[in-house]
Enzyme design. Structure first.
Site, PDB file in Angstrom:
ATOM      1  CE  LYS A 126      24.575  31.384  -1.670  1.00  0.00           C
ATOM      2  NZ  LYS A 126      25.773  32.599  -2.936  1.00  0.00           N
ATOM      3  CG  ASP A 166      22.775  33.615  -4.952  1.00  0.00           C
ATOM      4  OD1 ASP A 166      24.428  33.687  -4.774  1.00  0.00           O
ATOM      5  OD2 ASP A 166      22.490  33.000  -5.039  1.00  0.00           O
TER       6      ASP A 166
HETATM    7  P1  NDP Z   1      19.714  38.116  -9.591  1.00  0.00           P
HETATM    8  O1  NDP Z   1      18.437  37.434  -9.438  1.00  0.00           O
HETATM    9  O2  NDP Z   1      20.230  39.818  -9.843  1.00  0.00           O
HETATM   10  O3  NDP Z   1      19.847  37.987 -11.227  1.00  0.00           O
HETATM   11  C1  NDP Z   1      19.709  36.315 -11.851  1.00  0.00           C
HETATM   12  C2  NDP Z   1      20.216  36.007 -13.588  1.00  0.00           C
HETATM   13  O4  NDP Z   1      19.878  34.676 -13.689  1.00  0.00           O
HETATM   14  C3  NDP Z   1      18.688  36.211 -13.750  1.00  0.00           C
HETATM   15  O5  NDP Z   1      18.370  37.403 -15.172  1.00  0.00           O
HETATM   16  C4  NDP Z   1      17.472  35.428 -14.191  1.00  0.00           C
HETATM   17  O6  NDP Z   1      16.431  35.196 -14.809  1.00  0.00           O
HETATM   18  C5  NDP Z   1      18.059  34.331 -14.295  1.00  0.00           C
HETATM   19  N1  NDP Z   1      18.369  33.052 -13.395  1.00  0.00           N
HETATM   20  C6  NDP Z   1      17.965  32.229 -13.314  1.00  0.00           C
HETATM   21  N2  NDP Z   1      17.889  31.012 -12.396  1.00  0.00           N
HETATM   22  C7  NDP Z   1      17.886  30.948 -13.952  1.00  0.00           C
HETATM   23  C8  NDP Z   1      17.772  29.614 -14.364  1.00  0.00           C
HETATM   24  N3  NDP Z   1      16.652  28.763 -13.062  1.00  0.00           N
HETATM   25  N4  NDP Z   1      17.257  29.537 -15.579  1.00  0.00           N
HETATM   26  C9  NDP Z   1      18.010  30.621 -16.196  1.00  0.00           C
HETATM   27  N5  NDP Z   1      18.209  31.554 -15.754  1.00  0.00           N
HETATM   28  C10 NDP Z   1      18.153  31.854 -14.235  1.00  0.00           C
HETATM   29  O7  NDP Z   1      20.554  36.969  -9.359  1.00  0.00           O
HETATM   30  P2  NDP Z   1      22.931  37.324  -9.129  1.00  0.00           P
HETATM   31  O8  NDP Z   1      22.848  37.669 -10.613  1.00  0.00           O
HETATM   32  O9  NDP Z   1      23.066  37.967  -8.170  1.00  0.00           O
HETATM   33  O10 NDP Z   1      23.327  35.913  -9.231  1.00  0.00           O
HETATM   34  C11 NDP Z   1      23.815  35.139 -10.790  1.00  0.00           C
HETATM   35  C12 NDP Z   1      25.073  34.028  -9.888  1.00  0.00           C
HETATM   36  O11 NDP Z   1      25.998  34.574  -9.633  1.00  0.00           O
HETATM   37  C13 NDP Z   1      24.633  33.213  -9.458  1.00  0.00           C
HETATM   38  O12 NDP Z   1      24.414  31.799  -9.413  1.00  0.00           O
HETATM   39  C14 NDP Z   1      24.569  33.227  -7.697  1.00  0.00           C
HETATM   40  O13 NDP Z   1      25.062  32.716  -6.936  1.00  0.00           O
HETATM   41  C15 NDP Z   1      26.317  34.200  -8.601  1.00  0.00           C
HETATM   42  N6  NDP Z   1      26.823  35.465  -7.895  1.00  0.00           N
HETATM   43  C16 NDP Z   1      26.572  36.444  -6.713  1.00  0.00           C
HETATM   44  C17 NDP Z   1      26.994  36.964  -6.524  1.00  0.00           C
HETATM   45  C18 NDP Z   1      25.842  38.673  -5.957  1.00  0.00           C
HETATM   46  O14 NDP Z   1      26.412  39.498  -5.310  1.00  0.00           O
HETATM   47  N7  NDP Z   1      25.066  38.460  -5.892  1.00  0.00           N
HETATM   48  C19 NDP Z   1      28.170  37.193  -5.728  1.00  0.00           C
HETATM   49  C20 NDP Z   1      29.076  36.099  -7.059  1.00  0.00           C
HETATM   50  C21 NDP Z   1      28.436  34.854  -7.112  1.00  0.00           C
HETATM   51  P3  NDP Z   1      15.421  35.716 -14.588  1.00  0.00           P
HETATM   52  O15 NDP Z   1      14.877  37.146 -13.422  1.00  0.00           O
HETATM   53  O16 NDP Z   1      14.225  35.491 -16.041  1.00  0.00           O
HETATM   54  O17 NDP Z   1      14.745  34.365 -13.388  1.00  0.00           O
HETATM   55  O1  2IT Z   2      27.737  33.391  -4.240  1.00  0.00           O
HETATM   56  C1  2IT Z   2      28.277  34.931  -3.921  1.00  0.00           C
HETATM   57  O2  2IT Z   2      29.738  34.977  -3.451  1.00  0.00           O
HETATM   58  C2  2IT Z   2      27.340  35.656  -3.377  1.00  0.00           C
HETATM   59  N1  2IT Z   2      25.959  35.765  -3.831  1.00  0.00           N
HETATM   60  C3  2IT Z   2      27.601  36.853  -2.898  1.00  0.00           C
HETATM   61  C4  2IT Z   2      27.899  36.912  -1.163  1.00  0.00           C
HETATM   62  C5  2IT Z   2      28.219  37.857  -0.345  1.00  0.00           C
HETATM   63  O3  2IT Z   2      27.995  37.454   1.684  1.00  0.00           O
HETATM   64  O4  2IT Z   2      28.040  39.056  -0.877  1.00  0.00           O
END
Ligand code: NDP
Ligand code: 2IT
Length: 444
Positions: A126, A166
């Site tokens: 990561k 992420d």
């Molecule tokens: P994005 O940046 O696309 O979206 C994140 C969302 O969560 C936004 O709506 C953001 O609001 C909100 N957010 C982030 N930080 C905070 C905080 N500290 N307090 C309140 N709201 C918050 O990220 P992802 O959707 O990609 O990721 C979301 C979660 O999923 C994370 O935990 C990530 O690690 C996990 N994840 C992501 C994957 C991926 O493929 N993208 C795969 C597996 C897991 P705002 O825009 O206002 O900051």
């Molecule tokens: O938390 C996660 O699994 C991710 N942000 C996606 C990682 C990836 O390599 O697609």
């Protein structure tokens, strides 16, 4: 003292001020205690748990970049290459002001087991930076991404370490990073996933985490005799994971009624309008306050509150520790059946325990959100064979992976006498493959 307790103590004392990393390590080691106890002598002799909890490599670097006014800023960049026993390091890059080494280590540690659970050959890693993309111009984001990659490019590659998106890292950031990698290394290769479709990205990668979350949730509920159709779903977050979780839930005939961002949350009693949400978040990069303009019947509230809404299924898809004991009590009082984590570790340890004690089906992120990284691995496969698969093929593979993953964690929980405890099931099933590979490869 048992070997597990000894190592937990060591991790806490050797990694001070990293509460999220401690939390992730404790959860995993407590879950695998039953396996460790059966092999205590050998694991202790081989310092297996110490090797598991210490990253193979941690890279920390300066990221200077120039804003639109000519001012120079300095951020900190990280890449933690945690474990390569079963494949090249794989895991996203988080861009958020809260990023520090402890956050990246917790995420990298979780990624080891998640990637193992996909059944695909990817190790755990990561990275990220405390850079905040919010409010920055495209040029500023490009300047940051280029500077970040100028250093990171020395440590990654299609067969060594393959980062992805992420929080805060989406298609735009991956594009800028890919361009800089190619310029500096002279290699057009699958060094990043989540790429645009015109330069090696995979169809369905954008949707994969949210869709995968729903495929797993549907399979689990089906096995418990519960139909997704007509169920009310509460979702937190309004980013990549949340948007496509909402989309798939709707396609399955359920009704997602909430979403949130870091300033507030939306309740839409008629079901979230996913087209409006995409326009606000993916195209215009606006706040959720805009949603009411598209849906006058909806409510917008400042602050936190998604978990106060009555629902059958709760899907936390924002960030770590966003769902605490108080929220869990509210959800249980309102009759929640299942909680499946779209985000990484969004539920606190106390809240998790409360769900389990109250017979809520609870699936941890390392299982429930593994569809994103699994599809990243499918993107790597396509890049290696220089082909692009159809949406239907990738989506079909994703669904198969999530259904198998559910049965794998369910079986592991049953095998060790923890039927229905998917935290234990996921950690044991993820751990077993990694340990087998570590043992086979000697002390490295
Ligand atoms: P994005 O940046 O696309 O979206 C994140 C969302 O969560 C936004 O709506 C953001 O609001 C909100 N957010 C982030 N930080 C905070 C905080 N500290 N307090 C309140 N709201 C918050 O990220 P992802 O959707 O990609 O990721 C979301 C979660 O999923 C994370 O935990 C990530 O690690 C996990 N994840 C992501 C994957 C991926 O493929 N993208 C795969 C597996 C897991 P705002 O825009 O206002 O900051
Ligand atoms: O938390 C996660 O699994 C991710 N942000 C996606 C990682 C990836 O390599 O697609």
């Amino acid at each position: 003292m048992s070997y597990v307790d000894e190592v937990i103590e060591q991790v806490v004392s050797q990694n001070p001020n990293e509460p999220e990393f401690h939390q992730a390590v404790k959860e995993v080691l407590e879950s695998i205690r039953v396996v460790v106890d059966q092999n205590e002598e050998q694991f202790r002799r081989d310092a297996l748990l110490e090797r598991l909890c210490n990253p193979e490599r941690q890279i920390k670097f300066r990221v200077p970049w120039i804003d639109d006014k000519g001012q120079v800023h300095v951020n900190t960049g990280y890449r933690v290459q945690f474990n390569s026993a079963i494949g090249p390091y794989k895991g996203g890059l988080r861009l958020h002001p809260s990023v520090n080494i402890g956050i990246i280590k917790f995420l990298g540690f979780e990624q080891i087991f998640k990637n193992s659970l996909t059944g695909l050959p990817i190790g755990g890693g990561k990275g990220g930076s405390d850079f905040d993309p919010k409010g920055k111009s495209d040029r500023e984001v490009m300047a940051f991404c280029q500077s970040f990659m100028s250093e990171l490019c020395k440590y990654i590659g299609a067969d060594t370490d393959v980062p992805a998106g992420d929080i805060g890292t989406g298609a735009r950031e991956i594009g800028y990073m890919f361009g800089q990698y190619k310029k500096l290394r002279g290699l057009f290769e699958g060094v990043l996933t989540g790429k645009g479709l015109s330069y090696g990205g995979s169809l369905a990668r954008t949707e994969a985490t949210g869709y995968g979350l729903l495929y797993l949730t549907e399979e689990m509920l089906k096995c418990h005799g519960v139909d997704m159709k007509g169920k009310t779903v509460t979702v937190s977050g309004a980013g990549n994971v949340a948007i496509y979780a909402i989309e798939k839930a709707e396609q399955m005939g359920a009704k997602p009624v909430t979403c949130s961002d870091s300033t507030g949350w939306v309740y839409d009693p008629d079901g979230i309008d996913v087209a409006a949400l995409k326009e606000i978040k993916e195209v215009k990069r606006q706040r959720l306050t805009e949603y009411k303009k598209y849906r006058p019947n909806s409510e917008y509230h400042e602050g936190k509150g998604v978990w106060t809404v009555k629902s059958d299924i709760a899907l936390p898809c924002a960030t770590q520790n966003e769902l605490d004991l108080e929220d869990a009590k509210m959800l249980v009082a309102n009759g929640v059946i299942a909680v499946c984590e779209g985000a990484n570790m969004p539920t606190t340890a106390e809240a998790t325990k409360y769900f389990q004690e109250n017979n809520v089906y609870f699936v941890p992120g390392k299982a429930a959100n593994a569809g994103g990284v699994a599809t990243s691995a499918l993107e790597m496969s396509q890049n290696s064979e220089r082909l692009s698969w159809s949406f239907e093929k990738v989506d079909g593979e994703l669904k198969g992976i999530m259904v198998r993953l559910y049965h794998n964690i369910d079986d592991a929980a049953k095998k060790y006498g923890f039927e229905g405890n998917y935290v234990v099931g996921a950690n044991i099933a993820g751990f077993e493959k990694v340990v087998d590979a570590m043992n086979a490869q000697g002390i490295v």
